[in-house]
Design an enzyme around this catalytic site. Structure first.
Site, mmCIF file in Angstrom:
data_model
loop_
_atom_site.group_PDB
_atom_site.id
_atom_site.type_symbol
_atom_site.label_atom_id
_atom_site.label_comp_id
_atom_site.label_asym_id
_atom_site.label_seq_id
_atom_site.Cartn_x
_atom_site.Cartn_y
_atom_site.Cartn_z
ATOM 1 N N LYS A 1 -18.102 -11.546 8.049
ATOM 2 C CA LYS A 1 -17.643 -10.571 7.389
ATOM 3 C C LYS A 1 -17.494 -11.424 5.701
ATOM 4 C CE LYS A 1 -13.425 -7.860 6.499
ATOM 5 N NZ LYS A 1 -12.340 -6.705 7.481
ATOM 6 N N ARG B 1 0.745 -1.351 -0.067
ATOM 7 C CA ARG B 1 0.069 0.091 0.117
ATOM 8 C C ARG B 1 0.822 1.296 0.070
ATOM 9 N NH1 ARG B 1 -3.239 -3.343 -1.277
ATOM 10 N NH2 ARG B 1 -4.629 -4.623 0.155
ATOM 11 N N GLU C 1 -14.612 -14.391 8.396
ATOM 12 C CA GLU C 1 -14.211 -13.787 7.090
ATOM 13 C C GLU C 1 -13.909 -15.057 6.235
ATOM 14 O OE1 GLU C 1 -11.220 -10.819 6.819
ATOM 15 O OE2 GLU C 1 -11.747 -10.343 4.760
HETATM 16 P P1 13P Z 1 -10.712 -5.047 2.032
HETATM 17 O O1 13P Z 1 -11.898 -4.105 2.406
HETATM 18 O O2 13P Z 1 -9.481 -3.989 1.586
HETATM 19 O O3 13P Z 1 -11.124 -6.106 1.153
HETATM 20 O O4 13P Z 1 -9.969 -5.553 3.254
HETATM 21 C C1 13P Z 1 -10.846 -6.052 4.275
HETATM 22 C C2 13P Z 1 -10.043 -6.985 5.175
HETATM 23 O O5 13P Z 1 -10.157 -6.922 6.228
HETATM 24 C C3 13P Z 1 -9.307 -8.138 4.281
HETATM 25 O O6 13P Z 1 -9.278 -9.165 5.582
#
Ligand code: 13P
Length: 340
Positions: A219, A33, A177
């Site tokens: 998530k 980044r 997630e």
């Molecule tokens: P992004 O919103 O950039 O996809 O990242 C979310 C995240 O926590 C990835 O694990």
């Protein structure tokens, strides 16, 4: 802490008008980044950047929690206060990424499984001491020729459920997630099928591990066209398919759903969330837990220069506010024009 306290905590992560900032980039990811804006990743630049994010004026109105990386939860802000305390003092719940990344799954070319279960109980205990009240574990599911396999999704779902059960044991709310990646030229139909299978297998495993869903935050990815697909689905289609897919596969008991942004542009991610909430009430709150879609314009405005900090913090508060409005279906393009 009783189960109901954990449920309350989970509910406060999806409090009205608030979402989560994912600021838990690992060392290679934050380097990538920073590289994007020509900034070197050092302990000092990472501290300055996270200080900028966590001390930005107004954000406590739009953010319920922040997910940190190991280095950050051990670090202090520029004024010497530990980052977890800086957040907690503003009423923002400190969270921590606890997985150890996605690694090649042997014998399954192109597929990955997330590692980090060994020693997780002890790490959770330590993070809780440091102020973390919720955690995150990310599994990645790739779409491609012959993948994902059932075995890969099952292996990832199993690890997610083991992690979630350990979090509850240590009085931490787990963010579960399972991310179906956007990479590829697949259609939105394929994304919907794979996302539905992934969510079904994930909840099967959570049930098998006796995890109380009332204290779990999901998530997921949104259901979108592959990044390289020639035909890109529009906002309405993304919203309708995502909500349909979730209604088919996520039990109503789940405390809340906070989407990842996954490579969508910041405005797209806000528009999609807005369109979903505009479809009317769902069994769960539909909120956000974005990294890139909240941070990209902030990093671009800052670029490591202190004289840009105020401007970058305003950009951050603006994005957070737009997503807060999207939780009610009240986001408009006008909000972007006014802020520009
Ligand atoms: P992004 O919103 O950039 O996809 O990242 C979310 C995240 O926590 C990835 O694990």
């Amino acid at each position: 802490m009783s189960m109901s306290d954990l449920e309350l905590l989970a509910a406060s992560l999806v409090a009205k008008g608030k979402g989560i900032l994912a600021a838990d980039e690992s060392m290679p990811t934050i380097k990538k980044r920073f590289d994007g804006v020509g900034l070197e990743s050092t302990e000092a630049t990472r501290q300055a950047y996270r200080d900028l994010l966590f001390t930005a004026p107004q954000i406590e109105k739009y953010l319920s929690g922040v997910i940190m990386f190991d280095e950050t939860i051990r670090a202090t802000a520029r004024n010497g206060t530990p980052f977890a305390r800086v957040l907690a003092d503003r009423g923002i719940i400190p969270g921590i990424k606890v997985d150890k990344g996605a690694w090649r799954l042997p014998n399954f070319p192109g597929e990955k499984v997330t590692e980090g279960l060994d020693g997780l109980r002890d790490r959770l205990m330590e993070y809780r001491e440091m102020g973390a009240r919720f955690a995150k574990w990310r599994a990645v599911i790739a779409i491609g020729d012959g993948i994902p396999t059932h075995y890969c999704v099952e292996a990832n779902a199993h690890a997610l459920a083991r992690y979630a059960a350990l979090c509850h044991e240590q009085e931490i709310v787990p963010i579960v997630e399972p991310e179906v990646l956007m990479d590829g030229d697949h259609s939105i139909e394929t994304c919907e099928q794979v996302t539905e299978m992934t969510l079904r297998l994930t909840f099967n495993q959570l049930r098998a591990h006796r995890v109380a869903l009332e204290a779990v935050i999901l998530k997921p990815n949104m259901v979108v066209s592959g990044k390289d697909a020639t035909e890109q689905a529009g906002v309405e289609q993304v919203a309708e398919r995502t909500v349909r897919c979730l209604r088919r596969s996520v039990p109503a008991a789940v405390a809340g759903i906070c989407f990842l942004s996954g490579g969508q542009s910041p405005e797209q991610a806000t528009e999609h969330l807005n369109a979903m909430n505009a479809l009317g009430p769902q069994p769960w709150e539909l909120s956000f837990s974005y990294a890139r879609a909240l941070q990209e314009p902030v990093l671009d405005a800052w670029r490591g220069d202190d004289s840009n900090t105020d401007r970058a913090q305003k950009v951050f508060a603006h994005r957070a506010k737009c997503n807060s409005e999207a939780r009610y279906g009240r986001y408009t393009k006008q909000m972007e024009i006014m802020a520009a």
